[in-house]
Design an enzyme around this catalytic site. Structure first.
Site, PDB file in Angstrom:
ATOM      1  N   LYS A  53       0.840  -1.200   0.000  1.00 32.48           N
ATOM      2  CA  LYS A  53       0.000   0.000   0.000  1.00 32.48           C
ATOM      3  C   LYS A  53       0.874   1.248   0.000  1.00 32.48           C
ATOM      4  O   LYS A  53       0.619   2.202  -0.735  1.00 32.48           O
ATOM      5  CB  LYS A  53      -0.929   0.018   1.232  1.00 32.48           C
ATOM      6  CG  LYS A  53      -2.097  -0.962   1.119  1.00 32.48           C
ATOM      7  CD  LYS A  53      -2.857  -1.124   2.438  1.00 32.48           C
ATOM      8  CE  LYS A  53      -3.856  -2.267   2.384  1.00 32.48           C
ATOM      9  NZ  LYS A  53      -4.417  -2.668   3.663  1.00 32.48           N
ATOM     10  N   GLN A  97      -4.418  -1.672   9.977  1.00 32.45           N
ATOM     11  CA  GLN A  97      -4.513  -3.027   9.418  1.00 32.45           C
ATOM     12  C   GLN A  97      -5.155  -3.967  10.440  1.00 32.45           C
ATOM     13  O   GLN A  97      -4.785  -3.965  11.620  1.00 32.45           O
ATOM     14  CB  GLN A  97      -3.094  -3.506   9.048  1.00 32.45           C
ATOM     15  CG  GLN A  97      -3.029  -4.799   8.266  1.00 32.45           C
ATOM     16  CD  GLN A  97      -3.574  -4.699   6.844  1.00 32.45           C
ATOM     17  OE1 GLN A  97      -3.631  -3.626   6.257  1.00 32.45           O
ATOM     18  NE2 GLN A  97      -3.983  -5.821   6.290  1.00 32.45           N
ATOM     19  N   ASP A 120     -10.581   3.241   4.921  1.00 27.37           N
ATOM     20  CA  ASP A 120     -11.089   1.868   4.785  1.00 27.37           C
ATOM     21  C   ASP A 120     -12.619   1.831   4.848  1.00 27.37           C
ATOM     22  O   ASP A 120     -13.230   0.841   4.467  1.00 27.37           O
ATOM     23  CB  ASP A 120     -10.589   1.019   5.960  1.00 27.37           C
ATOM     24  CG  ASP A 120      -9.435   0.126   5.578  1.00 27.37           C
ATOM     25  OD1 ASP A 120      -9.405  -0.345   4.429  1.00 27.37           O
ATOM     26  OD2 ASP A 120      -8.579  -0.104   6.449  1.00 27.37           O
TER      27      ASP A 120
HETATM   28  N1  GUN Z   1      -7.019  -6.747   6.514  1.00 27.87           N
HETATM   29  C1  GUN Z   1      -7.431  -7.439   5.432  1.00 27.87           C
HETATM   30  N2  GUN Z   1      -7.958  -6.619   4.511  1.00 27.87           N
HETATM   31  C2  GUN Z   1      -7.889  -5.382   5.022  1.00 27.87           C
HETATM   32  C3  GUN Z   1      -8.272  -4.103   4.533  1.00 27.87           C
HETATM   33  O1  GUN Z   1      -8.822  -3.935   3.433  1.00 27.87           O
HETATM   34  N3  GUN Z   1      -8.023  -3.062   5.370  1.00 27.87           N
HETATM   35  C4  GUN Z   1      -7.444  -3.211   6.582  1.00 27.87           C
HETATM   36  N4  GUN Z   1      -7.273  -2.138   7.337  1.00 27.87           N
HETATM   37  N5  GUN Z   1      -7.097  -4.380   7.069  1.00 27.87           N
HETATM   38  C5  GUN Z   1      -7.295  -5.454   6.280  1.00 27.87           C
END
Ligand code: GUN
Length: 283
Positions: A53, A97, A120
């Site tokens: 990311k 995350q 998110d």
């Molecule tokens: N863990 C798995 N997928 C995601 C996501 O799209 N965002 C976040 N913050 N954690 C994740």
């Protein structure tokens, strides 16, 4: 029939080129969009997502940061980190995350993220806004799935099976598909004769994490297949769909890797850019 490949890498590349132009335009106004990711602990898969990311953000000219807390970080430390980022005017997008270690209450942390920085779309306020169709942030994987589906034509009147009822994928994507006038069935581990039912559906979105769950013989001829599964088997990333058999039956299909994954990351960047614009009252 041999399906057309929905090449996530190609689609993401084009989309990111558009984002890069918008980032450059924003920088000319003196605003550098920033995405800051918080990760707690050392889960290999999570660390690798987070790094991807940040790399992707920097590649299109955004600034980015990773705050890496120890596996034994307390809930208060995580909350303090989030509160500090909420207050920092140079930070536009905050992403924590998940999953978080067990001593940290995930709901408390997600609720602490300022809704206007919650790229998110996981905070309860933004989830509520999504369901009531107000200005919000749409979760990135569902948004990426919808972007892939745009390349297959209209969803109006299509019968869609979504497999998996998670808060991150299955539930929000069901809402977005419904908004596009598809008829959605949300299937899960307690759905009776699930695999046998798949033949009735024009579109199958599988987000379970169970390799081999969906096989070509179970699909309707010409179905559109979106594979959101990502499980590491013998060091290789595999989806939920048996690709070789499914591609003979489907009209469109996503590969794993290189399908939904690149679009998820693209939508994180998309949402961070939106956050930077909204916070600075730009268009
Ligand atoms: N863990 C798995 N997928 C995601 C996501 O799209 N965002 C976040 N913050 N954690 C994740």
């Amino acid at each position: 029939m041999t399906a057309e490949l929905l090449d996530g890498r190609e689609i993401a590349k084009d989309y990111r080129a558009g984002l890069q132009e918008q980032v450059e335009a924003l920088k000319e106004k003196g605003i550098t969009p920033n995405l800051t990711v918080v990760i707690v602990g050392n889960d290999g898969a999570s660390l690798s997502y987070v790094k991807s990311k940040n790399k992707a953000a920097e590649k299109i000219g955004m600034s980015s940061g990773i705050i890496h807390l120890e596996e034994d970080a307390t809930e208060e430390e995580v909350l303090d980190t989030v509160r500090r980022l909420n207050e920092d005017d140079n930070v536009h997008g905050i992403l924590v995350q998940v999953p978080l270690p067990k001593q940290v209450d995930e709901n408390k942390v997600l609720e602490a993220i300022a809704p206007e920085k919650d790229v998110d779309g996981f905070s309860p306020v933004n989830i509520g806004r999504m369901y009531t169709e107000q200005e919000t942030f749409i979760p990135c994987t569902p948004l990426g799935i919808m972007e892939l589906l745009k390349h297959t034509g209209s969803l109006e009147g299509k019968e869609v099976a979504v497999i998996g009822r998670s808060h991150i994928v299955g539930q929000p994507v069901s809402k977005l598909l419904t908004n596009e006038n598809a008829t959605v069935t949300l299937m899960h581990s307690r759905t009776k004769n699930m695999v046998e039912k798949l033949k009735d559906y024009d579109v199958v979105v599988s987000a379970v994490g169970k390799p081999g769950l969906v096989h070509g013989k179970d699909l309707k001829e010409g179905a559109i297949v979106i594979d959101v599964g990502n499980t590491v088997v013998d060091g290789k990333l595999v989806g939920d769909v048996d690709f070789e058999s499914a591609k003979e039956v489907a009209s469109y299909i996503t590969p794993v890797p290189g399908g939904v994954g690149p679009l998820t990351i693209t939508m994180v960047l998309n949402n961070a850019l939106i956050a930077a614009k909204r916070l600075n009252n730009v268009e």
